[in-house]
Design an enzyme around this catalytic site. Structure first.
Site, mmCIF file in Angstrom:
data_model
loop_
_atom_site.group_PDB
_atom_site.id
_atom_site.type_symbol
_atom_site.label_atom_id
_atom_site.label_comp_id
_atom_site.label_asym_id
_atom_site.label_seq_id
_atom_site.Cartn_x
_atom_site.Cartn_y
_atom_site.Cartn_z
ATOM 1 N N ASP A 38 0.887 -1.196 -0.005
ATOM 2 C CA ASP A 38 0.078 0.053 -0.143
ATOM 3 C C ASP A 38 0.851 1.317 -0.089
ATOM 4 O OD1 ASP A 38 -2.037 1.992 0.707
ATOM 5 O OD2 ASP A 38 -3.235 0.112 1.176
ATOM 6 N N ASP A 64 3.328 1.165 -4.780
ATOM 7 C CA ASP A 64 2.452 2.084 -5.557
ATOM 8 C C ASP A 64 2.122 1.455 -6.724
ATOM 9 O OD1 ASP A 64 1.516 3.899 -7.309
ATOM 10 O OD2 ASP A 64 2.805 5.297 -7.045
ATOM 11 N N VAL A 65 0.776 1.051 -6.943
ATOM 12 C CA VAL A 65 0.324 0.237 -7.983
ATOM 13 C C VAL A 65 0.707 0.864 -9.341
ATOM 14 C CG1 VAL A 65 -1.226 -1.117 -6.678
ATOM 15 C CG2 VAL A 65 -2.103 1.058 -7.956
ATOM 16 N N TYR A 156 -14.277 6.753 -12.804
ATOM 17 C CA TYR A 156 -14.463 5.524 -12.064
ATOM 18 C C TYR A 156 -15.165 4.341 -12.916
ATOM 19 C CZ TYR A 156 -15.068 2.807 -7.752
ATOM 20 O OH TYR A 156 -15.124 1.671 -7.053
ATOM 21 N N LYS A 160 -13.224 1.016 -13.777
ATOM 22 C CA LYS A 160 -13.679 -0.261 -13.013
ATOM 23 C C LYS A 160 -14.495 -1.026 -14.314
ATOM 24 C CE LYS A 160 -12.652 0.099 -8.983
ATOM 25 N NZ LYS A 160 -11.525 -0.609 -8.319
ATOM 26 N N THR A 191 -16.538 1.601 3.866
ATOM 27 C CA THR A 191 -15.048 1.590 4.196
ATOM 28 C C THR A 191 -14.636 3.151 3.907
ATOM 29 O OG1 THR A 191 -14.476 1.408 2.028
ATOM 30 C CG2 THR A 191 -14.500 -0.678 2.881
#
Ligand code: NAD
Length: 250
Positions: A38, A64-65, A156, A160, A191
């Site tokens: 993360d 860091d993706v 977004y 996705k 969350t």
């Protein structure tokens, strides 16, 4: 301690918070060794320490993706520390609102870089280790918003929706090579990504979801546990909705 993931070694992106934290905790309870990756280092270390404190196998690595080198280090760390990598959970993600009229190019680029390119880079970096381990799997976290539209979340939705077919393409690519690839589509889950929800918004969510409320992180974690376990050995390219029946009425 149960053993549904005994012998598995999982790398979980975005494991410092929310759904990633729940998956990391449950995976470890079920016998997996877990490497949490993360950008939130302090929180990520806390999760790893808490799992280890309860007798589980866990470690943290800064990840860091959006960065291929960062992924390479994470995969190498999993193999060095735990001997192999059997499971990748592409869970890290961000959300911000914005429709065509107000999303910026920078906002779009950031969303695509983390939510979409991050999933591609993760699968690309992990694939050699997953192939070497055999009997492996990838769980990609998309969103109900990857299946259905809404006004005001344009980048977004795009990011996705891309995850959905990234998963299917990879599932077919690796079908004969021992890597299963499946996707979870959470609806609204409680969350930190939801930010500060107003009472009005909370009421609107409850009204939209047939089961009457947002879900809990563990609802997604249990779905992920199944897909990562050998119980799902014949399941690949699948789409698992965890959404309180929200999509059923669309
Ligand atoms: P969260 O904000 O609690 O967790 C997301 C994690 O991703 C954070 O720990 C964050 O630091 C990490 N992250 C962000 N950018 C990163 C990067 N560049 N590299 C590495 N890590 C990074 O949110 P969450 O709800 O747990 O989200 C997890 C996933 O579930 C996301 O992909 C999200 O889009 C998806 N999702 C969530 C919901 C929901 O209602 N909570 C619904 C559908 C899908």
């Amino acid at each position: 301690m149960a053993e549904r993931l005994q012998g598995k070694v999982a790398l979980i992106s975005g494991g410092a918070s929310g759904l990633g934290k729940a998956q990391a905790t449950l995976y470890a309870q079920e016998g997996a060794a877990v490497l949490i990756g993360d950008v939130q280092e302090e929180l990520g270390r806390e999760v790893a320490n808490s799992i280890a404190g309860s007798g589980g196998k866990a470690a943290f690595i800064g990840l860091d993706v959006t960065d291929a080198d960062s992924w390479a280090s994470a995969v190498s760390q999993a193999v060095t520390r735990f001997g192999k990598l059997t499971t990748l959970v592409n869970n890290a993600g961000i959300f911000h609102p914005g429709g065509i009229m107000d999303e910026t190019k920078d906002g779009w680029d950031r969303m695509i870089a983390i939510n979409q390119t991050g999933v591609f880079l993760g699968m690309k970096a992990a694939a050699p280790a997953l192939l070497a381990a055999g009997n492996s799997s990838i769980v990609n976290i998309s969103s109900l918003f990857g299946l259905m539209g809404s006004p005001g979340a344009i980048s977004y939705h795009a990011s996705k929706a891309a995850v959905r077919l990234l998963s299917k393409g990879a599932a077919l690519e690796f079908a004969k090579q021992g890597i299963r690839v499946n996707t979870i589509f959470p609806g609204q889950i409680k969350t930190p990504i939801l930010g500060d929800i107003t009472p009005e918004q909370d009421a609107a969510i409850k009204a939209a979801i047939p089961m009457g409320d947002a879900g809990d992180p563990m609802d997604v974690a249990y779905a992920s546990l199944y897909l990562a376990s050998d119980e799902a050995k014949y399941v690949s390219g699948a789409e698992l909705l965890v959404d309180g029946a929200w999509h059923a009425g669309q």
